[in-house]
Design a protein around this motif. Sequence first.
Motif, PDB file in Angstrom:
ATOM      1  N   VAL B 217       0.864  -1.181   0.000  1.00 17.11           N
ATOM      2  CA  VAL B 217       0.000   0.000   0.000  1.00 17.11           C
ATOM      3  C   VAL B 217       0.900   1.230   0.000  1.00 17.11           C
ATOM      4  CG1 VAL B 217      -2.095  -0.848   1.101  1.00 17.11           C
ATOM      5  CG2 VAL B 217      -0.198  -0.131   2.521  1.00 17.11           C
ATOM      6  N   VAL B 218       0.395   2.310  -0.591  1.00 15.87           N
ATOM      7  CA  VAL B 218       1.159   3.549  -0.610  1.00 15.87           C
ATOM      8  C   VAL B 218       0.367   4.602   0.153  1.00 15.87           C
ATOM      9  CG1 VAL B 218       1.971   5.424  -2.081  1.00 15.87           C
ATOM     10  CG2 VAL B 218       2.413   3.083  -2.728  1.00 15.87           C
ATOM     11  N   ASN B 219       1.037   5.261   1.049  1.00  9.61           N
ATOM     12  CA  ASN B 219       0.444   6.405   1.745  1.00  9.61           C
ATOM     13  C   ASN B 219       0.649   7.610   0.834  1.00  9.61           C
ATOM     14  OD1 ASN B 219      -0.223   8.483   3.400  1.00  9.61           O
ATOM     15  ND2 ASN B 219       1.141   7.888   5.066  1.00  9.61           N
ATOM     16  N   TYR B 220      -0.416   7.982   0.104  1.00  9.13           N
ATOM     17  CA  TYR B 220      -0.269   8.972  -0.966  1.00  9.13           C
ATOM     18  C   TYR B 220       0.093  10.352  -0.425  1.00  9.13           C
ATOM     19  CZ  TYR B 220      -2.281   5.335  -3.828  1.00  9.13           C
ATOM     20  OH  TYR B 220      -2.489   4.159  -4.474  1.00  9.13           O
ATOM     21  N   GLY B 223       3.888   9.997   0.549  1.00  8.32           N
ATOM     22  CA  GLY B 223       4.709   9.173  -0.328  1.00  8.32           C
ATOM     23  C   GLY B 223       5.507   8.120   0.383  1.00  8.32           C
ATOM     24  N   LEU B 224       4.842   7.203   1.035  1.00  7.57           N
ATOM     25  CA  LEU B 224       5.534   6.117   1.713  1.00  7.57           C
ATOM     26  C   LEU B 224       4.971   4.781   1.274  1.00  7.57           C
ATOM     27  CD1 LEU B 224       5.699   7.832   5.101  1.00  7.57           C
ATOM     28  CD2 LEU B 224       7.679   6.883   3.980  1.00  7.57           C
ATOM     29  N   LEU B 225       5.858   3.817   1.143  1.00  8.07           N
ATOM     30  CA  LEU B 225       5.467   2.515   0.622  1.00  8.07           C
ATOM     31  C   LEU B 225       5.546   1.484   1.747  1.00  8.07           C
ATOM     32  CD1 LEU B 225       5.092   0.588  -1.902  1.00  8.07           C
ATOM     33  CD2 LEU B 225       7.566   0.522  -2.006  1.00  8.07           C
ATOM     34  N   ASP B 226       4.466   0.761   1.960  1.00  9.37           N
ATOM     35  CA  ASP B 226       4.450  -0.323   2.941  1.00  9.37           C
ATOM     36  C   ASP B 226       4.215  -1.635   2.196  1.00  9.37           C
ATOM     37  OD1 ASP B 226       4.517   1.657   4.800  1.00  9.37           O
ATOM     38  OD2 ASP B 226       2.444   1.423   5.484  1.00  9.37           O
ATOM     39  N   PHE B 227       5.031  -2.633   2.474  1.00 10.01           N
ATOM     40  CA  PHE B 227       4.760  -3.947   1.896  1.00 10.01           C
ATOM     41  C   PHE B 227       3.787  -4.683   2.790  1.00 10.01           C
ATOM     42  CE2 PHE B 227       8.657  -2.732  -0.130  1.00 10.01           C
ATOM     43  CZ  PHE B 227       8.410  -3.113  -1.440  1.00 10.01           C
ATOM     44  N   LYS B 228       3.040  -5.581   2.203  1.00 14.81           N
ATOM     45  CA  LYS B 228       2.024  -6.291   2.981  1.00 14.81           C
ATOM     46  C   LYS B 228       2.264  -7.788   2.890  1.00 14.81           C
ATOM     47  CE  LYS B 228      -2.277  -5.125   3.128  1.00 14.81           C
ATOM     48  NZ  LYS B 228      -3.646  -4.834   2.697  1.00 14.81           N
ATOM     49  N   SER B 230       3.518 -11.454   3.453  1.00 16.00           N
ATOM     50  CA  SER B 230       4.824 -11.958   3.864  1.00 16.00           C
ATOM     51  C   SER B 230       5.943 -11.390   3.008  1.00 16.00           C
ATOM     52  CB  SER B 230       4.818 -13.485   3.788  1.00 16.00           C
ATOM     53  OG  SER B 230       4.419 -13.868   2.497  1.00 16.00           O
ATOM     54  N   LEU B 231       5.657 -10.316   2.269  1.00 14.74           N
ATOM     55  CA  LEU B 231       6.699  -9.721   1.433  1.00 14.74           C
ATOM     56  C   LEU B 231       7.579  -8.812   2.282  1.00 14.74           C
ATOM     57  CD1 LEU B 231       5.192  -8.464  -1.923  1.00 14.74           C
ATOM     58  CD2 LEU B 231       6.877 -10.231  -1.569  1.00 14.74           C
ATOM     59  N   VAL B 232       8.798  -9.243   2.517  1.00 17.18           N
ATOM     60  CA  VAL B 232       9.740  -8.401   3.249  1.00 17.18           C
ATOM     61  C   VAL B 232      11.006  -8.314   2.412  1.00 17.18           C
ATOM     62  CG1 VAL B 232      10.933  -8.049   5.422  1.00 17.18           C
ATOM     63  CG2 VAL B 232       8.821  -9.354   5.382  1.00 17.18           C
ATOM     64  N   PRO B 233      11.203  -7.204   1.726  1.00 16.35           N
ATOM     65  CA  PRO B 233      12.388  -7.133   0.872  1.00 16.35           C
ATOM     66  C   PRO B 233      13.668  -7.043   1.693  1.00 16.35           C
ATOM     67  CG  PRO B 233      11.189  -5.068   0.854  1.00 16.35           C
ATOM     68  CD  PRO B 233      10.393  -6.001   1.696  1.00 16.35           C
ATOM     69  N   GLY B 234      14.700  -7.693   1.211  1.00 14.59           N
ATOM     70  CA  GLY B 234      15.987  -7.648   1.896  1.00 14.59           C
ATOM     71  C   GLY B 234      16.962  -6.773   1.141  1.00 14.59           C
ATOM     72  N   ASN B 235      18.230  -6.785   1.593  1.00 14.28           N
ATOM     73  CA  ASN B 235      19.232  -5.889   1.016  1.00 14.28           C
ATOM     74  C   ASN B 235      19.501  -6.155  -0.453  1.00 14.28           C
ATOM     75  OD1 ASN B 235      19.375  -5.433   3.715  1.00 14.28           O
ATOM     76  ND2 ASN B 235      21.572  -4.978   3.652  1.00 14.28           N
TER      77      ASN B 235
END
Lengths: 482, 957
Positions: B217-220, B223-228, B230-235
């Motif tokens: 979801v994006v907090n318009y 301008g912030l992006l939250d993953f939902k 089990s998606l947890v991006p790594g380095n």
Amino acid sequence: MIDVNERLQMRMARDSRAGWTLSVLPFLAVLLLAVLSHAGDKCRIASIAWEGEHSEFDEAQMAGVVGKPCEAWLVMRDKLVGYYENHGFVGAKLEGSLDSAGILNLELQRGVSYVWAGAENLDSSGTKPEVFRKLSGIEAGEPVSLSDLERSERKLSRLGYFEKTAPTRLFRDPVRNRIFPVYSMRKASVSQAEGMLTYSSEDGVWDGLVDVNLYNIAGTARDLILEGYTGDGSRHMSGSYKEPWVLGTNWNLVVRGRFDEEMYGDDDAVEREIVGELGVTREIGFDFTVGVFLGLSEDGKLSSFEMSYVSLDRFVLPRSGWRIDGNLTWKMDRPDSLDNFLKAHARMVKYMPLYGNFISRFSGAAGGVFPTDATVKRMDLFSLGGLDSFKGMQYHMLRSRSYGFSELAVLWQDGYDLSIEVFYQPGLYRPMPPGHGWAREQGYGLGFTQYRGNWSVNIYYAMRNGENYLDGIVGFGLKTLF
Amino acid sequence: MRLSVCLALLAAGCAFALDVDSLPVWNPDYLVRGNAPLYPSDTTDVSRSKLETHGYKTMQVTVGDGGTQVDQEMRLSIQGFLTDDVYVDALLSDVDRKAGDQTTATLQEVDQIYFRVESPHFLLHLGDFTWHDDSMGLFGFERSTLGAMVGARAGYSEVRGAVGTDEVERYSITFNGVRGQREGYSLGTGGNYLSVVPGSEKVWLNGVELVRGKDYVVNYAGGLLDFKGSLVPGNDDEIRVDYDAYDEDNVYTMYAAKAKYRHPNVHMDVSGFRLENDVDRLKHNSWTDDDYRMLKKDDGSEFVRDDSLGQLVRPTRTDRMGARLRVQGDHRFYADLETAMSRKDSNTVSHKVDGPEDRAFRWYVTSDSSYGLRKFPLAISVYGNYIGEEFGSSEFVGTDRDWNSYKLVDEWDLDSSGISGNLRHDELALRMRLWDNLFSTVKWGYRRADGEEWNSSRAAVGFMHDARLVHSELELVRVASVQDLERTRYQATANAEYRQGLVRPFGEMDFRYTESDSIGRKGEPLYEVGYGRSLGGIALVDDGWNVREALGTKLAKKRERLAADGEWEDSLVTYVWQQSADANWRYLQLNHMLQYEYSKLEEEGDQDAWVGELNANFGNRNECINGSVAYKLGMTEEQTYVSVYKAVAPGTGDVRYDSLTGVFIEGVDNGNFVYEGKGRNDSVGAVLASNSAFNADLEFRPASAFGIRHGFLRDIVLGGSFGSEGEDTTGHHLYFPPVTSSGLKEITSGTLSWEGRLEWAHPRGITASYSPGADYEKTLSSYSYFQETFWHEGSLGYQMTENHYVGANGRLETVDLTALQVLNWKIRDGSLRYRYSFLDGFHVEPGVRYRYGDGHDSYGDEFDADLKEGSLRVGYDRDDKVNAFVQFAAVQMESGGDAIPYQMMSGYGEGRTYRLEASLSLDLNKNVSVACHYVLRFGDAEENIFQKLSSEARAYF
């Protein structure tokens, strides 16, 4: 056997609803018959022989058909019968037969005459019975006239007070020769009120708006209209009140007033106008209204004459008919720096069904201040812009000494509560100095209107003179009706 | 038809003659309701359209001591069928228009407006819309704009065109994930505030497009992006986001068109757009005459304004056009050919500046495009593309993202930043069906620049077994690339997954060995790198619930090539544990995710990262126990949210600023602010913070738990709630939010609150309750702010008869505040009231209150005050439709001249205050409601007579 009232409806429907498309058809039919009869065997009426009781008037009416093709007498017969129907003899009949020698034998059965009883209403009209009777325009004791019945039904429908729920029917008095016109008119929600007023003690500024339109107050046919707002650099307030049939006469008493204040120019000059007027109006027949007003303003006296002709089929989203308004105001007794002047203004609207749900609307308005070189205040001029004049302009955007426009709109109406339109509005106006000559103005756009339950919604989008669409005007009105 | 009827009528000589005797006889009884004879209603007059208008309008006016505040809002939506197949959808939304000029506004001033008519054959859309074109592989175009769109459709063909204007700028950013951070990725540069056009964003994770709402979801506003999920991006995960953000100084005009033809065997597409700055509007609104002169003189060289104003952006124009043809035969032969051109003018005002212009081509031909190769067990396919250097493939990306940076590194050992020249890619692939569900693929691909400045070839052999129960794949790859270094990679990847049953094991692995060699360059250390990644686990799936456990590792080792003592060294060691569970049962709804990652990096040393989320609800109000638990753990760049107060006309608000303590106090009579919601504390700037929150709420009914039918325990409800949230930006990791006030003091900011409840309600009408509670708050602000509040509250009530009620309340509260000043105070508050109801809806309520408070500041100066209040309230309530009351109170406050915190004596000043409060709320009908509220304060404790009138009208339709 068709019920009499249903035949009445058929007749009224034939006469009114179909508009010009249907009304021209009988003429076309006659024309066609005439052409056919000329083309073929030339049957003509040689003379007329009357049987039974009749008057010289009847003879004079029918004499015109002598020498005409055989079928032509039918048209004259309808005319004569129609005359009697509208003069109390609702059962009039004219029978005729044409023999081989071309002699037309006619027998008129005029029947007994009837008079109107007071109008009645079967639905809940929210109106006092005596007021309803007056509003119907049908006077008790007058000879019955079927065309008046039809005009009266249209009049009640376009007043706005009522909504027709079933066709109008006739009932008879069991003991006297009286006929009751019985309507089915339900109270319609057309009144509205909205207001807001604020005052800031810090800078002493009042701010607000008021929009009150009360129609048929407590079922007495009294109307009160109050409108006002404060905007950037302008304030406006106007009101009018109608007291119907004052002192039992057919004259209505109208009191109205207006307050306008406007800031203009670079130096924010303020001009103000306060006008109070008292006048009488009366209806003539079913469609005409005339009015005479005398008034006072802070810088003069004024008298005005107004006239209007309305034959619209209904109040909300009309589909056919005319509306013509004319107004002449003479403003006099002015201070030395200003001249007396005549302000003339007229507008007309004509609705015409096209095909199916498509309806065309032609309208136009023109106004002028005379003499054209009179020295007047800014406030004396016409205020242009908005829904009533140039739609592509901002509301009351400019003032002008004279203007005129015409408008062509094509409407699509769905049911009786929705209308979508496209309009094109070319016009002219005299710009204020330093502008001179005539300025051309063209507006075009789209409009949407819906009445739903107790709501009316109106939105339009209008552009002008090829300007960028982003600068187009979005006008919207939302009203709660009760 | 009508004509013939009329002719018939005329010929028959049908004169209208009314047979009066057949008229019904009038009976005055008909006027009595219900007696009227029934006639069919006139249906033509009551027919209603199928189109309906809905919406609302609200108007709020507050008149206060020093000014007025007017707020208006309107929303209108029109939807429905005009005719059987013409559909209309329209919307108008307008907020905060002044009362006076509400009737008209220009199109630009309206917040949101559109009108759309659609039928099977045509489409017209006016107003706000989003143009969306993804028909091309080489470029795509999406833009939210204000204008007009038309479309027509007939048979297999469809054409659409649009013109629009907007004030947005397209941004495209690529960044890597942060270990342990699932939420709060800032889309702006430097964490500044952004206003993103809602719905305009596209997010790719490792080249895979994600789904809005499900994956992220994006907090318009911000301008912030939250993953939902089990998606947890790594380095080592690459995130790319394309989005539009509002930018007032950049007015664009868009012209776009697309046409498509969809024959079952032939698909054709033509599409194009022009996006240019609206020079006329910019000249009118943004640029000064000097700016315009400077832009006209621009010759492409340095372009800096003399003054200190911000950067002057050149007006640009981009044109793109493309055509695509897809043909298929026999449901297996398939060809897809596409060409596109791009032209850009970097300054449309200046004749001396032009821009890049180039072409691109793409082709794909296969002998069998079907998945199962049922007709013939062998398929050959050729894929390729050529993209001119000046084409600009990174902007306006299409569906074929063949040159995206993640793919280049992951599959081709190419660094996208080092890629230049005209790009070429060719690939030949062979696909075979070896057995029923067993397939094999042999692929060879080659990427290069026209002049062979760099290149890469990739050969792969793969096997795939695809059965209903199990899906497994194996692939062996060799990649040889020449860019800065010459690299050769050998890679094996495999994965397998059970797709059915209660127990579903899964696993995947990827091993790579890479050698690099210099291209004649000296001094570069050359390495051999070994890399392995694996993830395996088990999933339990059943109706209404599932659990997933997985363990994974990532290992990388390297050694210097050709070195005599070449030892393998660890360069990366990572272990991952993932757990997720979902359950949706009658008494329990649970949603849980936890991920732990341990990593040892060459440079950074050991690191732990936790991300977790738990939401659970159990029981319901009819059960003996019910409650909810929520827990969250992770890292975020999201700044703390603080309450935002909007200044309004003096005296019209209900929030005031207490200068003694430096806090905003809500719910006061005479405020200069109103609460606007939570907003980001931008003054702090975006920093990565560790964040954790826990909330629990529990209610317990012993009567239903133990089947108690008599006695005290029957009427008792026990409850409690606990909430805590903490955030730390100093590098400290929060695994659980603070549970004590000393714990809260140690972190950057947070809140902590708890409350216990004991309620007793006897059927005879006696009620009693007791609740102790505490609130702790630490906010990040320019001065240190910490407040501790601890209270006990009790109440007693007795409904003597239907009309008589008596009640008492007591509260003891201790407040320790460290803000601009350090203050500690204690409040004891007691009140008593009696209520008499009469005449079906009216009530009279006299009451008394006593409040005593004392405290001291940091210098030891003591203060105390007491307050006595007597009040009378008269009210009327009816069917939830009318609610009105008038309350008059006389308040005597004595503080002995001490300066006391505003809250301590409920905002009353020293001396006597008379307060009159009147309120009316009325539902006129089901659509319209009005409310009015009036407060009057006077007396020798008040400086002036204070009045406030606020009114609100609300209409829904």
